[in-house]
Design a protein around this motif. Structure first.
Motif, PDB file in Angstrom:
ATOM      1  N   GLY A 137      18.463  50.919 -15.507  1.00 40.73           N
ATOM      2  CA  GLY A 137      18.832  51.179 -14.122  1.00 40.73           C
ATOM      3  C   GLY A 137      18.518  52.597 -13.703  1.00 40.73           C
ATOM      4  N   PHE A 138      18.780  52.871 -12.443  1.00 46.21           N
ATOM      5  CA  PHE A 138      18.462  54.187 -11.886  1.00 46.21           C
ATOM      6  C   PHE A 138      19.366  55.272 -12.470  1.00 46.21           C
ATOM      7  CE2 PHE A 138      18.482  57.451  -8.536  1.00 46.21           C
ATOM      8  CZ  PHE A 138      17.117  57.681  -8.430  1.00 46.21           C
ATOM      9  N   LEU A 139      20.664  55.038 -12.440  1.00 42.88           N
ATOM     10  CA  LEU A 139      21.635  56.004 -12.977  1.00 42.88           C
ATOM     11  C   LEU A 139      22.322  55.378 -14.186  1.00 42.88           C
ATOM     12  CD1 LEU A 139      23.371  57.238  -9.714  1.00 42.88           C
ATOM     13  CD2 LEU A 139      21.753  58.510 -11.107  1.00 42.88           C
ATOM     14  N   GLY A 165      18.852  56.491 -17.644  1.00 42.17           N
ATOM     15  CA  GLY A 165      18.366  55.917 -16.399  1.00 42.17           C
ATOM     16  C   GLY A 165      16.977  56.463 -16.089  1.00 42.17           C
ATOM     17  N   TYR A 166      16.332  55.895 -15.093  1.00 41.47           N
ATOM     18  CA  TYR A 166      14.963  56.320 -14.818  1.00 41.47           C
ATOM     19  C   TYR A 166      14.854  57.371 -13.720  1.00 41.47           C
ATOM     20  CZ  TYR A 166      14.896  52.830 -11.008  1.00 41.47           C
ATOM     21  OH  TYR A 166      15.157  52.092  -9.885  1.00 41.47           O
ATOM     22  N   PRO A 220      12.951  60.745 -15.301  1.00 38.60           N
ATOM     23  CA  PRO A 220      11.496  60.613 -15.449  1.00 38.60           C
ATOM     24  C   PRO A 220      10.794  60.332 -14.122  1.00 38.60           C
ATOM     25  CG  PRO A 220      12.636  58.886 -16.701  1.00 38.60           C
ATOM     26  CD  PRO A 220      13.672  59.805 -16.165  1.00 38.60           C
ATOM     27  N   LEU A 221      11.493  59.705 -13.167  1.00 35.94           N
ATOM     28  CA  LEU A 221      10.897  59.485 -11.850  1.00 35.94           C
ATOM     29  C   LEU A 221      10.673  60.820 -11.145  1.00 35.94           C
ATOM     30  CD1 LEU A 221       9.987  57.452  -9.673  1.00 35.94           C
ATOM     31  CD2 LEU A 221      12.364  57.426  -8.860  1.00 35.94           C
ATOM     32  N   LEU A 222      11.621  61.725 -11.268  1.00 28.27           N
ATOM     33  CA  LEU A 222      11.475  63.056 -10.676  1.00 28.27           C
ATOM     34  C   LEU A 222      10.314  63.810 -11.331  1.00 28.27           C
ATOM     35  CD1 LEU A 222      12.503  65.236  -8.751  1.00 28.27           C
ATOM     36  CD2 LEU A 222      14.083  65.945 -10.548  1.00 28.27           C
TER      37      LEU A 222
END
Length: 142
Positions: A98-100, A105-106, A109-111
């Motif tokens: 999930g995001f958090l 969470g991702y 790495p997305l940032l």
């Protein structure tokens, strides 16, 4: 509202981002270097073929690429490799969490992916070895 003071220090924005993102990649690359056997095992557990080869490649992209990023050296190409690294990290490791989700969470790495892509698009900025080499090439051609 556009602040005139922002233009005065605009050259520092990519430098600050390179310092932060480069440091993060260096730290993560160094962790992989000092725990290469464990990282190789982790990649193997994910089903990554040639896990030991890819562990070394990822470690070099993160550690060596982080150093190059801080210097602003080969930023376009280093950032492309780091973006690919983050895409694989998101989809192989983090997306299922999930995001958090604590540190798995991702969102992080997305940032890093977004920052890497911004360097691919906009470059290292004027306070970089890339810019210095480009200026030197321009004066040599004249």
């Amino acid at each position: 509202m556009n602040c005139a003071c922002g233009l005065k220090y605009q050259a520092y924005a990519p430098l600050l981002l390179r310092l932060a993102v480069g440091t993060i990649f260096i730290v993560h690359g160094y962790q992989k270097l000092t725990g290469l056997e464990g990282f190789t095992g982790f990649l193997a557990s994910l089903g990554v073929p040639l896990a030991s080869t890819f562990a070394i490649i990822v470690m070099i992209v993160e550690l060596g690429g982080g150093i190059a990023l801080i210097l602003g050296l080969w930023t376009h190409w280093v950032s492309k490799l780091q973006a690919v690294d983050m895409i694989f990290a998101i989809f192989l490791v983090h997306a299922g969490n999930g995001f958090l989700n604590s540190n798995m969470g991702y969102e992080f790495p997305l940032l890093l992916l977004a920052a890497s892509l911004s360097f691919v698009i906009a470059g290292a900025g004027p306070l970089s070895l890339d810019a210095k080499m480009h200026r030197n090439n321009d004066t040599m051609e004249a």
